[in-house]
Design an enzyme around this catalytic site. Structure first.
Site, PDB file in Angstrom:
ATOM      1  N   LEU A   8       0.777  -1.213   0.090  1.00 27.24           N
ATOM      2  CA  LEU A   8       0.021  -0.111  -0.190  1.00 27.24           C
ATOM      3  C   LEU A   8       0.798   1.417   0.129  1.00 27.24           C
ATOM      4  O   LEU A   8       1.858   1.266   0.745  1.00 27.24           O
ATOM      5  CB  LEU A   8      -0.801   0.026   1.196  1.00 27.24           C
ATOM      6  N   ARG A  15       2.551  14.982   6.440  1.00 26.72           N
ATOM      7  CA  ARG A  15       3.530  15.412   7.179  1.00 26.72           C
ATOM      8  C   ARG A  15       4.754  15.511   6.659  1.00 26.72           C
ATOM      9  O   ARG A  15       5.912  15.900   7.496  1.00 26.72           O
ATOM     10  CB  ARG A  15       3.474  14.540   8.596  1.00 26.72           C
ATOM     11  N   THR A  79      -7.645   1.546   4.140  1.00 24.21           N
ATOM     12  CA  THR A  79      -6.545   0.492   3.863  1.00 24.21           C
ATOM     13  C   THR A  79      -7.427  -0.417   3.072  1.00 24.21           C
ATOM     14  O   THR A  79      -6.693  -1.328   2.271  1.00 24.21           O
ATOM     15  CB  THR A  79      -5.866   0.059   5.129  1.00 24.21           C
ATOM     16  N   ALA A 377      54.769  16.682 -10.354  1.00 21.85           N
ATOM     17  CA  ALA A 377      53.575  17.480  -9.758  1.00 21.85           C
ATOM     18  C   ALA A 377      53.057  18.684 -10.744  1.00 21.85           C
ATOM     19  O   ALA A 377      54.067  19.018 -11.463  1.00 21.85           O
ATOM     20  CB  ALA A 377      54.105  18.177  -8.451  1.00 21.85           C
ATOM     21  N   SER A 402      57.734  18.021 -13.830  1.00 22.88           N
ATOM     22  CA  SER A 402      57.024  18.804 -13.119  1.00 22.88           C
ATOM     23  C   SER A 402      56.238  19.774 -13.993  1.00 22.88           C
ATOM     24  O   SER A 402      56.947  20.248 -14.792  1.00 22.88           O
ATOM     25  CB  SER A 402      57.133  19.279 -11.791  1.00 22.88           C
ATOM     26  N   ARG A 437      59.893  24.469 -23.847  1.00 23.70           N
ATOM     27  CA  ARG A 437      59.834  25.655 -22.831  1.00 23.70           C
ATOM     28  C   ARG A 437      60.950  26.535 -23.302  1.00 23.70           C
ATOM     29  O   ARG A 437      61.436  26.390 -23.925  1.00 23.70           O
ATOM     30  CB  ARG A 437      60.159  25.201 -21.721  1.00 23.70           C
TER      31      ARG A 437
HETATM   32  C1  UD1 Z   1      -3.245   1.638   9.988  1.00 21.59           C
HETATM   33  C2  UD1 Z   1      -4.074   0.605  10.642  1.00 21.59           C
HETATM   34  C3  UD1 Z   1      -3.791   0.722  12.061  1.00 21.59           C
HETATM   35  C4  UD1 Z   1      -2.466   0.401  12.510  1.00 21.59           C
HETATM   36  C5  UD1 Z   1      -1.613   1.346  11.395  1.00 21.59           C
HETATM   37  C6  UD1 Z   1      -0.180   1.192  11.661  1.00 21.59           C
HETATM   38  C7  UD1 Z   1      -6.150   0.504   9.346  1.00 21.59           C
HETATM   39  C8  UD1 Z   1      -7.514   1.166   9.295  1.00 21.59           C
HETATM   40  N1  UD1 Z   1      -5.529   0.866  10.492  1.00 21.59           N
HETATM   41  O1  UD1 Z   1      -3.679   3.008  10.602  1.00 21.59           O
HETATM   42  O2  UD1 Z   1      -4.489  -0.139  12.816  1.00 21.59           O
HETATM   43  O3  UD1 Z   1      -2.275   0.502  13.839  1.00 21.59           O
HETATM   44  O4  UD1 Z   1      -1.938   1.554  10.190  1.00 21.59           O
HETATM   45  O5  UD1 Z   1       0.651   2.124  10.831  1.00 21.59           O
HETATM   46  O6  UD1 Z   1      -5.708  -0.082   8.494  1.00 21.59           O
HETATM   47  N2  UD1 Z   1      -3.162   3.636   2.539  1.00 21.59           N
HETATM   48  C9  UD1 Z   1      -3.702   3.575   1.044  1.00 21.59           C
HETATM   49  N3  UD1 Z   1      -4.967   3.995   0.732  1.00 21.59           N
HETATM   50  C10 UD1 Z   1      -5.651   4.521   1.552  1.00 21.59           C
HETATM   51  C11 UD1 Z   1      -5.457   4.595   2.867  1.00 21.59           C
HETATM   52  C12 UD1 Z   1      -4.149   4.354   3.277  1.00 21.59           C
HETATM   53  O7  UD1 Z   1      -2.791   3.189   0.191  1.00 21.59           O
HETATM   54  O8  UD1 Z   1      -6.720   4.768   1.367  1.00 21.59           O
HETATM   55  C13 UD1 Z   1      -1.921   3.329   2.698  1.00 21.59           C
HETATM   56  C14 UD1 Z   1      -1.087   4.368   3.369  1.00 21.59           C
HETATM   57  O9  UD1 Z   1      -0.398   5.137   2.272  1.00 21.59           O
HETATM   58  C15 UD1 Z   1      -0.208   4.038   4.329  1.00 21.59           C
HETATM   59  C16 UD1 Z   1      -1.028   2.675   4.800  1.00 21.59           C
HETATM   60  O10 UD1 Z   1      -1.946   2.513   4.022  1.00 21.59           O
HETATM   61  O11 UD1 Z   1       1.032   3.451   3.883  1.00 21.59           O
HETATM   62  C17 UD1 Z   1      -1.532   3.158   6.355  1.00 21.59           C
HETATM   63  O12 UD1 Z   1      -2.355   4.230   6.052  1.00 21.59           O
HETATM   64  P1  UD1 Z   1      -2.693   5.109   7.428  1.00 21.59           P
HETATM   65  O13 UD1 Z   1      -3.587   6.191   6.978  1.00 21.59           O
HETATM   66  O14 UD1 Z   1      -1.283   5.642   8.009  1.00 21.59           O
HETATM   67  O15 UD1 Z   1      -3.376   4.151   8.313  1.00 21.59           O
HETATM   68  P2  UD1 Z   1      -3.287   4.283   9.884  1.00 21.59           P
HETATM   69  O16 UD1 Z   1      -4.520   5.125  10.181  1.00 21.59           O
HETATM   70  O17 UD1 Z   1      -1.981   4.751  10.498  1.00 21.59           O
END
Ligand code: UD1
Ligand code: CA
Length: 479
Positions: A8, A15, A79, A377, A402, A437
């Site tokens: 993912l 941030r 996710t 050199a 040199s 030279r």
């Molecule tokens: C998620 C978990 C949480 C866990 C934490 C660990 C879920 C709902 N929660 O939370 O339980 O403790 O990770 O870090 O899964 N991403 C996508 N598409 C989306 C949303 C997210 O690709 O629509 C990717 C983000 O780029 C990231 C990862 O998924 O790499 C996690 O997403 P993030 O929003 O950071 O999840 P958390 O809220 O931190």
């Protein structure tokens, strides 16, 4: 069971405060996502699918990988939704879910993790934390069996007190995901499709959750900002330094070594402080690298010494060579055994034969030197006319005095000598002396101006302003 790995990487990474997508930010010189893809490859899966979204195809451009399936998640709806975008692209029986912003997960840990998946068992990576922050919490029943993951924002006070958290890394039978993902709802505190909700669904279906911990907590550390990225960079570097030390390398200060690539070192290599090793680097046994050296895409032969503040870039250094301090070997440089390149010497596309010495203040480009050549050199190969590059050949045992300019194309024969300060434009035959030279003139009876005669002449020019003094050849630099 055949494995598919879904990574993912669609999130925004607000941030980081960056134009560059978060997963493209480098750790040890390589994008974070590149680390995760490499680790995925190490598991030899049937397919790797990266879910991208925010930043569009910028991620693909920054992290090119042709053996990867790219699945777009146009809107970041959570996710669970992200994993659903990958499902149509994969057909393997087991799916492992990784994260592009969790770069240090190790293949060894994942191999064991994935091996726990069965048709009736999911593997979930969890971690006990003293301060579990806003991570999802692992809810277990009285018997200790995992029942669900509750996201922090949806958790009640008792659940928030749980110290076992969800790292996000999950492996499960594909068949289970196929039927569970469509059932996810976004009816929660964040209005997202949570992947984490599949855990409770699995339990309701009678499946078992095997909760596994990583060997090292840093393997599951995620990056949300540059502070966390810098912390993981240090962890990564410490791991690299320790691996080298275990292989028999002396690292003067593990906190002041940076490895940004693949480094192989023989035994009893010594790396002094602030060594930066980049790309593919091969360092043979007993090599010493002095303080503040950059070694990039290079091979260094047994027993050679690279002294302080040297750059060895795209070069091959043979055995028992001496380089630096303050030397710069550029791409295409090759030093044969026992060659020496000293301070303020720059070489490019140059072969330096066995035992030859180029010890001070020299530029050699597009040159070949035989064995036991001595380059004095301040020697320069004038290899470039602004458009074309030309070659210089120097035979065995030649001696270049040199401050000579060798105007290429030109060759100096074996055993030939070039007098100091020469501008060599024609080939020098074997064993001959070339002197090119202007001849020295000595003026007898010439007198250096003294301060009393100067005052007198100044006074004269104030009294009657006149043109400069004629015939005064000592006044260089004043004209
Ligand atoms: C998620 C978990 C949480 C866990 C934490 C660990 C879920 C709902 N929660 O939370 O339980 O403790 O990770 O870090 O899964 N991403 C996508 N598409 C989306 C949303 C997210 O690709 O629509 C990717 C983000 O780029 C990231 C990862 O998924 O790499 C996690 O997403 P993030 O929003 O950071 O999840 P958390 O809220 O931190
Ligand atoms: Ca996160």
């Amino acid at each position: 069971m055949e494995l598919a790995i879904v990574i993912l990487a669609a999130g925004k990474g607000t941030r980081m405060r960056s134009d560059l997508p978060k997963v493209a930010h480098p750790l040890a010189g390589k994008p974070m996502l590149g680390h995760v893809i490499d680790t995925a490859r190490a598991l030899s899966p049937g397919s790797i699918c990266v879910v991208f979204g925010h930043g569009g195809d910028r991620v693909q451009r920054e992290v090119p990988a042709t053996d990867v399936i790219w699945a777009e998640q146009a809107e970041q709806l959570g996710t669970g939704h992200a994993v659903a975008q990958a499902m149509p692209h994969i057909s393997e029986e087991v799916v492992l879910i990784l994260y592009g912003d969790v770069p240090l997960i190790r293949a060894e840990t994942l191999r064991d993790f994935v091996s726990r998946v069965q048709p009736d068992t999911l593997a979930l990576m969890t971690l006990e934390m003293a301060d579990p922050g806003a991570y999802g919490r692992i809810v277990r029943n009285a018997e200790g069996a995992v029942q669900a993951i509750v996201e922090y924002k949806d958790a009640d006070a008792t659940q928030k007190a749980i110290r076992e958290i969800n790292t996000g890394i999950l492996a499960c039978p594909r068949a289970f995901l196929d039927q569970a993902l469509p059932k996810l709802s976004s009816n929660n505190a964040q209005g997202e499709y949570y992947l984490t909700d599949v855990i409770a669904m699995a339990v309701a279906d009678g499946l078992t959750i095997d909760a596994v911990q990583p060997s090292f907590p840093w393997e599951v550390d995620g990056v949300n900002d540059r502070v966390q990225l810098a912390r993981l960079e240090r962890v990564y570097q410490q791991v690299q330094a320790e691996a080298l030390m275990r292989d028999g390398v002396t690292v003067m200060d593990p906190a002041r070594l940076d490895v940004r690539g693949n480094v192989r070192c023989g035994q009893d290599v010594v790396l002094d402080i602030n060594t930066v090793l980049v790309g593919e680097v091969d360092i043979a046994a007993r090599v010493t690298i002095g303080p503040n050296c950059l070694i990039r895409n290079a091979r260094i032969g047994e027993g050679s010494h690279i002294e302080a503040n040297s750059v060895v870039d795209g070069a091959v250094v043979g055995e028992d060579c001496h380089v630096g301090p303050f030397a710069r070997l550029r791409p295409g440089t090759e030093l044969a055994a026992g060659a020496r390149v000293g301070n303020f010497v720059e070489t490019k596309k140059t072969l330096i034969g066995p035992g030859s010495k180029v010890n001070h203040l020299t530029y050699l480009g597009d040159a070949t030197l035989g064995r036991d050549v001595n380059v004095g050199a301040g020697t320069i190969t004038c290899n470039y006319d602004g458009v074309n590059k030309f070659e210089t050949h120097i035979g065995d045992n030649a001696f270049i005095g040199s401050n000579s300019s060798l105007v290429a194309p030109v060759s100096v024969g074996s055993g030939a000598t070039v007098g100091a300060g020469s501008v060599v434009t024609k080939d020098v035959p074997e064993k001959e002396l070339a002197v090119a030279r202007s001849k020295q003139r000595n003026l007898s009876g010439w007198q250096r101006p003294s301060s009393t005669s100067q005052e007198a002449s100044q006074k004269a020019s104030q009294d009657a302003p006149a043109a400069g003094q004629p015939g005064d050849t000592s006044r260089q630099g004043e004209q």
